[in-house]
Design a protein around this motif. Structure first.
Motif, PDB file in Angstrom:
ATOM      1  N   ASP A  95       0.787  -1.103   0.102  1.00  0.00           N
ATOM      2  CA  ASP A  95      -0.051  -0.033   0.095  1.00  0.00           C
ATOM      3  C   ASP A  95       0.970   1.305   0.054  1.00  0.00           C
ATOM      4  O   ASP A  95       0.556   2.197  -0.647  1.00  0.00           O
ATOM      5  CB  ASP A  95      -0.872  -0.123   1.223  1.00  0.00           C
ATOM      6  CG  ASP A  95      -1.913  -0.953   1.372  1.00  0.00           C
ATOM      7  OD1 ASP A  95      -2.467  -1.337   0.118  1.00  0.00           O
ATOM      8  OD2 ASP A  95      -2.434  -1.623   2.236  1.00  0.00           O
ATOM      9  N   ASP A  96       2.175   1.145   0.413  1.00  0.00           N
ATOM     10  CA  ASP A  96       2.931   2.143   0.608  1.00  0.00           C
ATOM     11  C   ASP A  96       4.250   2.010  -0.079  1.00  0.00           C
ATOM     12  O   ASP A  96       5.108   1.662   0.656  1.00  0.00           O
ATOM     13  CB  ASP A  96       3.263   2.732   2.136  1.00  0.00           C
ATOM     14  CG  ASP A  96       4.239   3.710   2.293  1.00  0.00           C
ATOM     15  OD1 ASP A  96       4.489   4.665   1.352  1.00  0.00           O
ATOM     16  OD2 ASP A  96       4.759   4.089   3.356  1.00  0.00           O
ATOM     17  N   ALA A 100       6.481   3.617  -1.248  1.00  0.00           N
ATOM     18  CA  ALA A 100       7.738   4.559  -0.999  1.00  0.00           C
ATOM     19  C   ALA A 100       8.190   4.123   0.594  1.00  0.00           C
ATOM     20  O   ALA A 100       9.341   4.901   0.764  1.00  0.00           O
ATOM     21  CB  ALA A 100       7.245   5.995  -1.207  1.00  0.00           C
ATOM     22  N   GLY A 101       7.645   3.090   1.177  1.00  0.00           N
ATOM     23  CA  GLY A 101       8.053   2.777   2.552  1.00  0.00           C
ATOM     24  C   GLY A 101       9.159   2.138   2.534  1.00  0.00           C
ATOM     25  O   GLY A 101       9.768   1.541   1.448  1.00  0.00           O
ATOM     26  N   ALA A 126       9.165  -1.409   1.483  1.00  0.00           N
ATOM     27  CA  ALA A 126       8.680  -1.860  -0.045  1.00  0.00           C
ATOM     28  C   ALA A 126      10.200  -2.476  -0.666  1.00  0.00           C
ATOM     29  O   ALA A 126      10.044  -2.947  -1.545  1.00  0.00           O
ATOM     30  CB  ALA A 126       8.025  -0.983  -0.639  1.00  0.00           C
ATOM     31  N   GLY A 151       4.425  -4.860   4.406  1.00  0.00           N
ATOM     32  CA  GLY A 151       5.034  -3.817   3.576  1.00  0.00           C
ATOM     33  C   GLY A 151       5.957  -4.277   2.542  1.00  0.00           C
ATOM     34  O   GLY A 151       6.425  -3.347   1.948  1.00  0.00           O
TER      35      GLY A 151
END
Length: 408
Positions: free
Chosen positions: A168-169, A171-172, A175, A203
């Motif tokens: 979902d993120d 840019a985390g 990831a 993530g």
């Protein structure tokens, strides 16, 4: 027929000096004559080919009755070691074209079991008389509510389809960890989706890949399984794909033979230093043990089972097996090679696995406690630990994997 037998005898004649292979071989004389007779009749050759030729699933489970209205449907099946285990499963019918989802046990009378039908193609189930039982219950990432992209991995065999599931993120920081799902023998990439939800929550980016000769990826190597000895190259290509598309490190999630493939990848890949961890479900960590167990299970004489392994692993056996190259079974014995495994590894394996015994997995962890953790499940049949207890399976992975990656 006589000509075929002669060819088989010619093919195995160079193997005679190797009949004492592995220190557990056959005695000379009468035993050799017995093995040659069996080989010439095709028994050893047949069993060896059975091991390396990709097989089609057989509809071997009778469907005794389907009753109830839509939404309340139930199915009556023979009570077997598979159908009487609690959990969520799939019943494939129509040659695999349709799938019904099977839930809780409603009744069990000794010879039959009645289970709830929870979804899928209920109409196809009602019209079917036979099917096959499977733990592969998720057809694609969309069924999990996960957005995904269809991608192609460039392998030495050609383009192999895969699903890329982004977090979902994107840019985390998590990831940049990519999980590559590696399915088992006779399965497809959807098998690995049982691990997708927990990886998504953590993530991580996930690739559920296909590999040579699995029915989705290209055919190669004479259409034979390499039992990990050739398939690892396609996983290696997926590692390259991940690193080229933003991954800093890779985790391999392997099921059954996919575990053997994952272990060969960390052993053979030039990018092994970027493989940070392995998560293995019911893995094959010693093919000799598995093949011996399967021979006994199928009442194959011990001498024939051992000679079949020799046909697979010796260059002269290629005329019988059709393998492009012999399979190095000894290099895939990770119990003996336990001290050479330096990648943090989580093994989830049921002691009630009826296909790949859990003993070698447990022994590998005992011999290499620094890098290998073994988590024991019960009741689940082969690669169905998640099906029996998805909460425990996911909690086990979620507790172990981030910690293992922190040390990378």
């Amino acid at each position: 027929m006589v000509r075929d037998r002669s060819r088989r005898c010619d093919a195995v004649r160079p193997l005679l000096p190797w009949l004492r292979w592995g220190g557990t071989g056959l005695a000379a004389g009468a035993a050799v004559a017995s093995v040659l007779a069996a080989t010439s009749s095709g028994l050893a050759a047949y069993y060896a080919r059975m091991i390396v030729i990709p097989n089609r699933r057989r509809e071997d489970l009778p469907i005794l009755a389907v009753a109830g209205a839509a939404g309340e449907r139930r199915v009556v099946l023979p009570a077997t070691a598979e159908t009487t285990v609690p959990g969520r499963y799939a019943l494939y019918v129509g040659g695999g074209a349709s799938r019904a989802l099977i839930g809780e046990i409603l009744s069990l009378d000794g010879s039959t079991v009645t289970r709830a039908v929870t979804g899928g193609d209920e109409a196809a189930l009602a019209a079917a008389t036979r099917g096959w039982w499977s733990g592969d219950i998720i057809a694609d990432p969309g069924e999990l509510g996960l957005a995904h992209t269809d991608v192609q991995i460039g392998t030495s065999a050609g383009l192999a389809p895969a699903w890329r599931i982004d977090p979902d993120d994107p840019a985390g920081s998590a990831a940049a960890t990519w999980v590559i799902g590696v399915h088992g023998r006779g399965a497809r990439r959807s098998e690995t989706l049982r691990g997708a939800a927990v990886m998504h929550r953590l993530g991580y980016t996930m690739l559920a890949i296909s590999y040579r000769n699995d029915g989705e990826a290209p055919r190669a190597d004479g259409g034979r399984y390499g039992l990990g000895g050739t398939e690892w190259r396609d996983v290696d290509a997926a590692v390259d794909f991940a690193l080229d598309h933003g991954a800093d490190r890779v985790v391999l999630l392997g099921y059954s033979m996919g575990g053997a493939v994952a272990l060969q990848t960390v052993d053979q890949s030039s990018r092994a230093d970027r493989i940070a961890a392995l998560v293995l479900d019911a893995p094959v960590v010693d093919w000799t043990d598995v093949l011996g167990y399967q021979a006994r299970l199928n009442r194959v004489p011990d001498s024939i089972g051992r000679f079949s392994q020799l046909l697979i692993s010796h260059p002269a056996g290629r005329a019988v097996t059709g393998l492009a190259a012999p399979v190095d079974l000894k290099s895939m014995d990770w119990v003996s090679r336990a001290g050479q495994l330096h990648t943090p590894t989580l093994i989830i394996h049921s002691v009630d696995d009826d296909f790949v015994p859990a003993g070698p997995s447990e022994e590998l962890a005992r011999r290499n406690p620094e890098f290998v953790r073994f988590v024991r499940f019960e009741r689940a049949r082969h690669t169905k630990e998640w099906n029996v207890d998805p909460v425990r399976w996911e909690e086990t992975v979620a507790a172990w994997l981030p910690s293992a990656l922190r040390d990378w």
